[in-house]
Design a protein around this motif. Structure first.
Motif, PDB file in Angstrom:
ATOM      1  N   TYR A  43      37.043 -19.249   8.221  1.00  0.00           N
ATOM      2  CA  TYR A  43      36.446 -19.328   9.547  1.00  0.00           C
ATOM      3  C   TYR A  43      36.536 -17.929  10.138  1.00  0.00           C
ATOM      4  O   TYR A  43      37.622 -17.365  10.192  1.00  0.00           O
ATOM      5  CB  TYR A  43      37.204 -20.318  10.437  1.00  0.00           C
ATOM      6  N   THR A  44      35.403 -17.395  10.567  1.00  0.00           N
ATOM      7  CA  THR A  44      35.362 -16.028  11.059  1.00  0.00           C
ATOM      8  C   THR A  44      34.524 -15.988  12.325  1.00  0.00           C
ATOM      9  O   THR A  44      34.194 -17.023  12.886  1.00  0.00           O
ATOM     10  CB  THR A  44      34.799 -15.089   9.969  1.00  0.00           C
ATOM     11  N   SER A  45      34.181 -14.807  12.790  1.00  0.00           N
ATOM     12  CA  SER A  45      33.375 -14.652  13.998  1.00  0.00           C
ATOM     13  C   SER A  45      32.328 -13.569  13.767  1.00  0.00           C
ATOM     14  O   SER A  45      32.425 -12.777  12.835  1.00  0.00           O
ATOM     15  CB  SER A  45      34.256 -14.266  15.195  1.00  0.00           C
ATOM     16  N   MET A  46      31.341 -13.541  14.636  1.00  0.00           N
ATOM     17  CA  MET A  46      30.315 -12.512  14.526  1.00  0.00           C
ATOM     18  C   MET A  46      30.920 -11.128  14.720  1.00  0.00           C
ATOM     19  O   MET A  46      30.527 -10.171  14.050  1.00  0.00           O
ATOM     20  CB  MET A  46      29.209 -12.761  15.553  1.00  0.00           C
ATOM     21  N   ASP A  47      31.891 -10.997  15.620  1.00  0.00           N
ATOM     22  CA  ASP A  47      32.531  -9.702  15.833  1.00  0.00           C
ATOM     23  C   ASP A  47      33.255  -9.230  14.575  1.00  0.00           C
ATOM     24  O   ASP A  47      33.210  -8.045  14.224  1.00  0.00           O
ATOM     25  CB  ASP A  47      33.520  -9.777  16.998  1.00  0.00           C
ATOM     26  N   GLU A  48      33.934 -10.158  13.917  1.00  0.00           N
ATOM     27  CA  GLU A  48      34.651  -9.789  12.691  1.00  0.00           C
ATOM     28  C   GLU A  48      33.688  -9.365  11.591  1.00  0.00           C
ATOM     29  O   GLU A  48      33.961  -8.423  10.835  1.00  0.00           O
ATOM     30  CB  GLU A  48      35.520 -10.964  12.219  1.00  0.00           C
ATOM     31  N   ILE A  49      32.549 -10.041  11.491  1.00  0.00           N
ATOM     32  CA  ILE A  49      31.557  -9.664  10.482  1.00  0.00           C
ATOM     33  C   ILE A  49      30.967  -8.291  10.819  1.00  0.00           C
ATOM     34  O   ILE A  49      30.757  -7.460   9.926  1.00  0.00           O
ATOM     35  CB  ILE A  49      30.460 -10.731  10.374  1.00  0.00           C
ATOM     36  N   GLU A  50      30.723  -8.022  12.100  1.00  0.00           N
ATOM     37  CA  GLU A  50      30.254  -6.695  12.496  1.00  0.00           C
ATOM     38  C   GLU A  50      31.202  -5.604  12.010  1.00  0.00           C
ATOM     39  O   GLU A  50      30.772  -4.522  11.603  1.00  0.00           O
ATOM     40  CB  GLU A  50      30.142  -6.611  14.022  1.00  0.00           C
ATOM     41  N   ASN A  51      32.502  -5.898  12.056  1.00  0.00           N
ATOM     42  CA  ASN A  51      33.518  -4.897  11.729  1.00  0.00           C
ATOM     43  C   ASN A  51      33.990  -4.950  10.280  1.00  0.00           C
ATOM     44  O   ASN A  51      35.013  -4.352   9.933  1.00  0.00           O
ATOM     45  CB  ASN A  51      34.719  -5.064  12.665  1.00  0.00           C
ATOM     46  N   ALA A  52      33.253  -5.638   9.421  1.00  0.00           N
ATOM     47  CA  ALA A  52      33.636  -5.704   8.006  1.00  0.00           C
ATOM     48  C   ALA A  52      33.614  -4.333   7.346  1.00  0.00           C
ATOM     49  O   ALA A  52      34.294  -4.103   6.331  1.00  0.00           O
ATOM     50  CB  ALA A  52      32.706  -6.658   7.258  1.00  0.00           C
TER      51      ALA A  52
ATOM     52  N   ILE B 173      37.338 -10.553   2.372  1.00  0.00           N
ATOM     53  CA  ILE B 173      37.172 -11.633   1.395  1.00  0.00           C
ATOM     54  C   ILE B 173      35.733 -12.113   1.489  1.00  0.00           C
ATOM     55  O   ILE B 173      35.280 -12.518   2.560  1.00  0.00           O
ATOM     56  CB  ILE B 173      38.138 -12.797   1.660  1.00  0.00           C
ATOM     57  N   ILE B 174      35.008 -12.057   0.396  1.00  0.00           N
ATOM     58  CA  ILE B 174      33.621 -12.500   0.363  1.00  0.00           C
ATOM     59  C   ILE B 174      33.509 -13.709  -0.557  1.00  0.00           C
ATOM     60  O   ILE B 174      33.895 -13.644  -1.724  1.00  0.00           O
ATOM     61  CB  ILE B 174      32.684 -11.380  -0.129  1.00  0.00           C
ATOM     62  N   GLY B 175      33.000 -14.814  -0.014  1.00  0.00           N
ATOM     63  CA  GLY B 175      32.801 -16.001  -0.839  1.00  0.00           C
ATOM     64  C   GLY B 175      33.768 -17.125  -0.574  1.00  0.00           C
ATOM     65  O   GLY B 175      33.847 -18.073  -1.363  1.00  0.00           O
TER      66      GLY B 175
ATOM     67  N   ASN C 262      40.749  -8.282   6.588  1.00  0.00           N
ATOM     68  CA  ASN C 262      39.982  -7.762   7.719  1.00  0.00           C
ATOM     69  C   ASN C 262      38.945  -8.783   8.171  1.00  0.00           C
ATOM     70  O   ASN C 262      38.979  -9.261   9.302  1.00  0.00           O
ATOM     71  CB  ASN C 262      39.300  -6.447   7.310  1.00  0.00           C
ATOM     72  N   THR C 263      38.035  -9.158   7.276  1.00  0.00           N
ATOM     73  CA  THR C 263      36.973 -10.126   7.583  1.00  0.00           C
ATOM     74  C   THR C 263      36.821 -11.082   6.416  1.00  0.00           C
ATOM     75  O   THR C 263      36.918 -10.676   5.256  1.00  0.00           O
ATOM     76  CB  THR C 263      35.620  -9.421   7.823  1.00  0.00           C
TER      77      THR C 263
END
Length: 417
Positions: free
Chosen positions: A196-205, A160-162, A190-191
């Motif tokens: 609310y997300t995390s840096m790890d989740e963004i890495e794995n987008a 989900i972006i935005g 997924n991300t």
């Protein structure tokens, strides 16, 4: 010079801070006075949001401003790196350091060999545009700099972006989007960029099969991921009954996804019953004037819902700036009704002279002098509302039911008053 009763339009710097601050394990070092950083973080309370990241400020003195010294910034970056061992440090200029021309990129380049973290310079210092630009640039930067390249995808997953904390109903709206994607397509999130997300989740987008873009500011980031990770994207928010059905059908056709017809049948039945009952109880809605004020995608999406229930959209006011290309994408039937980037005085001048039935707007707009009979908040800034329960969406099937309920309660209260 523009005068404001409440809040001036936030800058690109604020958009960047809002976008990054909801990410767990993000570290921000801002080169500027402590007061400006404190104000920015404290301002999130007006968004019904909380900070998940770690924000540090260098503070400044007259010498830093007069001579362009950056020793404080360099020392702060090294200290954060040594004491917290983050993967990434986002380095920002405050409005003061930006106006004197501090070269954040050069500072990051010079410190690359002295720190373990990857340093990411942020150049939205508050003078390039409004918050929407900051959000767009920051989402795009995250997609370029943080997301890792993945060749193998996780089946039945999407990003989900935005969904950012500046969106008034972000907690509930994202839950409804997830519920629809699960119910209609059996797909899991997924991300989420970025609340609310995390840096790890963004890495794995890069693991996801598709990207669902909920706001215009996320399109450039989605295009980056389309190129770098071969992830196609779909842009749109599912407002109203027809809008939600179109949203589902478009995604199904574009990505050849089978739809769970049992789920759709149950949801459609519930919504249709509510709409029919609501129309029977509220015939007076027909052709009554409505005005919508807020962010681009909320204003455009709610316009279709308002028309579904019989109201007439008189005017649509988008409170931030958008490019000419975005303006050209507005549906033909709305082009004469929409205005962009109006300030408080311009909005109040219109509202106090116009007899309207329903005003949908942000907290500040609802406080302006106006002649509306009913009012409902749809956007930030926020003064009184506390959205802590994440199941009162404005989007999707449940969004239709919730909005119908709220409008009915407003009408009943008006009659009783």
């Amino acid at each position: 010079m523009e005068l404001y009763k409440y809040f001036p339009k936030p800058s690109d710097r604020m958009g960047t801070i809002w976008t990054l601050s909801s990410i767990k394990d993000a570290y921000i070092v801002e080169f500027g006075p402590a007061g400006t950083t404190h104000f920015a973080i404290e301002g999130m309370m007006q968004l019904n949001a909380e900070s998940k990241c770690s924000v540090f400020t260098t503070d400044m003195d007259e010498a830093d401003v007069s001579f362009g010294k950056t020793e404080r910034l360099e020392k702060a970056i090294i200290e954060v790196d040594q004491n917290h061992n983050p993967k990434y440090i986002f380095v920002m200029a405050s409005s003061i350091s930006a106006i004197i021309g501090t070269d954040i990129e050069s500072v990051c380049y010079d410190l690359e060999e002295k720190v373990n973290a990857k340093l990411i310079p942020i150049t939205t210092g508050g003078y390039n545009g409004d918050y929407s630009l900051g959000i767009e640039k920051t989402i795009t930067m995250l997609c370029k700099e943080i997301v890792k390249k993945k060749d193998i995808k996780k089946e039945k997953t999407y990003n989900i972006i935005g969904n950012n904390i500046d969106m008034y109903n972000f907690l509930s709206d994202v839950e409804e989007v997830k519920a629809i994607m699960k119910g209609a397509f059996n797909m899991d999130a997924n991300t989420t960029f970025t609340a609310y997300t995390s840096m790890d989740e963004i890495e794995n987008a890069g693991d996801a099969e598709i990207n669902i873009v909920l706001r215009n500011e996320g399109i450039k980031g989605a295009k980056v991921l389309e190129k770098s990770n071969s992830i196609p994207y779909y842009y749109g928010r599912p407002y109203g009954f027809k809008g939600t059905m179109n949203w589902i059908n478009d995604i199904s056709e574009r990505y050849n996804l089978a739809v769970n017809e049992k789920y759709i049948k149950e949801k459609v039945s519930a919504v249709r019953k509510s709409i029919m009952g609501y129309k029977m109880m509220t015939r007076e809605l027909s052709n009554k004037k409505a005005v919508i004020v807020g962010d681009l995608d909320i204003v455009m999406g709610l316009a279709s819902f308002i028309e579904e229930i019989g109201l007439k959209v008189e005017k649509m006011i988008v409170k931030h700036s958008v490019s000419k290309n975005v303006q050209e994408r507005v549906e033909e039937k709305y082009k004469e009704k929409v205005e962009f980037d109006l300030n408080e005085m311009e909005i109040e001048k219109y509202l106090k002279d116009e007899e309207i039935y329903l005003l949908l707007g942000d907290g500040a707009t609802l406080k302006l002098q106006n002649k509306s009979k009913l009012q409902f908040q749809i956007s930030n800034p926020n003064f009184l509302k506390h959205n802590i329960y994440p199941y009162t969406p404005l989007v999707g099937f449940n969004g239709v039911l919730y909005l119908l309920q709220c409008l009915h309660e407003l009408q009943k209260a008006k009659v009783a008053g």
